[in-house]
Write a protein that holds these residues in place. Structure first.
Motif, short mmCIF file in Angstrom:
data_model
loop_
_atom_site.label_atom_id
_atom_site.label_comp_id
_atom_site.label_asym_id
_atom_site.label_seq_id
_atom_site.Cartn_x
_atom_site.Cartn_y
_atom_site.Cartn_z
N LEU A 29 54.94 40.55 39.05
CA LEU A 29 55.08 39.18 39.73
C LEU A 29 53.71 38.95 40.51
CD1 LEU A 29 57.59 39.72 42.78
CD2 LEU A 29 57.82 38.36 40.63
N SER A 30 52.31 39.67 39.90
CA SER A 30 51.09 39.89 39.94
C SER A 30 50.69 39.69 38.98
CB SER A 30 50.29 40.79 40.84
OG SER A 30 50.55 42.55 40.33
N LEU A 31 51.55 39.60 38.11
CA LEU A 31 50.67 39.22 36.41
C LEU A 31 50.97 37.84 35.64
CD1 LEU A 31 49.88 39.87 33.80
CD2 LEU A 31 52.48 40.17 33.12
N PHE A 32 49.55 37.38 35.51
CA PHE A 32 49.59 35.44 34.95
C PHE A 32 49.38 35.43 33.38
CE2 PHE A 32 48.96 34.51 39.32
CZ PHE A 32 48.87 35.53 40.28
N LEU A 33 48.29 36.56 32.77
CA LEU A 33 48.03 36.65 31.75
C LEU A 33 48.90 37.76 30.92
CD1 LEU A 33 47.06 34.33 29.63
CD2 LEU A 33 44.72 35.04 30.10
N ILE A 34 48.80 37.63 29.29
CA ILE A 34 48.37 38.60 28.58
C ILE A 34 47.71 38.61 27.40
CG2 ILE A 34 49.99 40.46 26.68
CD1 ILE A 34 50.34 41.24 29.92
N GLY A 35 46.78 39.13 27.21
CA GLY A 35 46.02 38.48 26.03
C GLY A 35 46.35 39.29 24.89
N TYR A 94 44.69 47.17 17.59
CA TYR A 94 44.94 46.01 18.47
C TYR A 94 45.40 46.25 20.57
CZ TYR A 94 44.83 42.80 14.33
OH TYR A 94 44.77 42.81 13.49
N TYR A 95 44.46 45.30 21.12
CA TYR A 95 45.25 45.64 22.11
C TYR A 95 45.41 44.78 22.78
CZ TYR A 95 41.07 49.81 21.30
OH TYR A 95 40.51 50.88 21.34
N CYS A 96 46.61 44.39 24.19
CA CYS A 96 46.81 44.65 24.91
C CYS A 96 46.55 44.36 26.18
CB CYS A 96 48.75 43.75 24.99
SG CYS A 96 49.20 45.13 25.37
N ALA A 97 46.11 42.96 27.55
CA ALA A 97 45.52 43.16 28.22
C ALA A 97 46.13 42.55 29.11
CB ALA A 97 44.26 43.24 27.95
N ALA A 98 46.18 42.39 30.57
CA ALA A 98 46.59 41.84 31.96
C ALA A 98 45.54 41.03 32.50
CB ALA A 98 47.94 42.56 32.23
N ALA A 105 41.20 30.55 36.27
CA ALA A 105 41.43 29.02 35.96
C ALA A 105 41.77 29.56 34.49
CB ALA A 105 40.46 28.47 35.96
N PHE A 106 42.80 29.05 33.72
CA PHE A 106 42.87 30.09 32.17
C PHE A 106 43.00 28.56 31.23
CE2 PHE A 106 43.99 33.45 33.65
CZ PHE A 106 45.37 33.55 34.26
N ASP A 114 36.99 38.95 27.60
CA ASP A 114 37.80 40.32 28.08
C ASP A 114 37.12 40.43 29.52
OD1 ASP A 114 34.91 42.00 26.40
OD2 ASP A 114 35.24 40.93 27.93
N SER A 115 36.19 39.92 30.15
CA SER A 115 36.09 40.00 31.80
C SER A 115 37.10 39.32 32.05
CB SER A 115 34.77 39.71 32.02
OG SER A 115 34.50 38.14 32.13
N LEU A 116 38.27 38.70 31.90
CA LEU A 116 39.26 38.38 32.68
C LEU A 116 40.44 38.57 32.91
CD1 LEU A 116 40.26 34.83 33.52
CD2 LEU A 116 41.59 34.73 31.06
N TYR A 117 40.44 39.99 32.55
CA TYR A 117 41.43 40.62 32.02
C TYR A 117 41.21 42.56 33.01
CZ TYR A 117 42.52 38.01 28.47
OH TYR A 117 43.07 36.75 27.80
N ASP A 118 42.12 42.48 34.09
CA ASP A 118 41.52 43.57 35.03
C ASP A 118 42.39 45.03 34.45
OD1 ASP A 118 43.91 43.62 36.49
OD2 ASP A 118 43.25 41.32 36.47
N THR A 119 43.39 44.47 32.98
CA THR A 119 43.57 46.11 33.17
C THR A 119 44.17 45.61 31.26
OG1 THR A 119 45.69 45.90 35.09
CG2 THR A 119 46.64 46.86 33.69
#
Length: 130
Positions: A29-35, A94-98, A105-106, A114-119
């Motif tokens: 529920l706290s997830l906004f973006l997967i990179g 390859y890595y996925c990040a959240a 803002a996306f 990569d600083s946009l991603y915290d996990t």
């Protein structure tokens, strides 16, 4: 918090296809973006693709546009990276990040940072031979 697990890497030949998976667990529920990012030996980390979690807006890096597609599995918490027309220069881990922090803002510019991603999840190796 969310946890990520990337899988599906392997050794393929030029022109082959491969699909990576990023399994998402925890507080989605706290997830906004997967990179998706990649890093080749001796190279900087490179943005590959991103997808907003809820409304499915996708973004792609210049080197993969038209060849790679990211999508979310129907009724699942898994995000996929479908890679077609693989080239030796796609060889990388390859890595996925959240991105889970609200108020960000996306845009096509910000999702590349990569600083946009915290996990971050553990990487999966993709090797493409000529």
């Amino acid at each position: 918090q969310v946890q990520l697990g990337a899988s599906g890497g392997g050794a393929v030949q030029t022109g082959d296809s491969l699909t990576l998976s990023c399994a998402v667990s925890g507080r989605t529920l706290s997830l906004f973006l997967i990179g998706w990012f990649r890093q080749g030996a001796g190279k900087d980390r490179e943005f590959v693709a991103a997808r907003t979690w809820n409304d499915g807006i996708s973004y792609y890096g210049d080197s993969v546009t038209g060849r790679f597609t990211t999508f979310r599995g129907r009724s699942t918490n898994t995000v996929y990276l479908q890679m077609n027309g693989l080239k030796p220069e796609d060889t990388a881990t390859y890595y996925c990040a959240a991105s889970t922090l609200p108020g960000r803002a996306f845009t096509a510019t910000t999702v590349r940072r990569d600083s946009l991603y915290d996990t971050w999840g553990p990487g999966t190796q993709v090797t493409v031979s000529a």
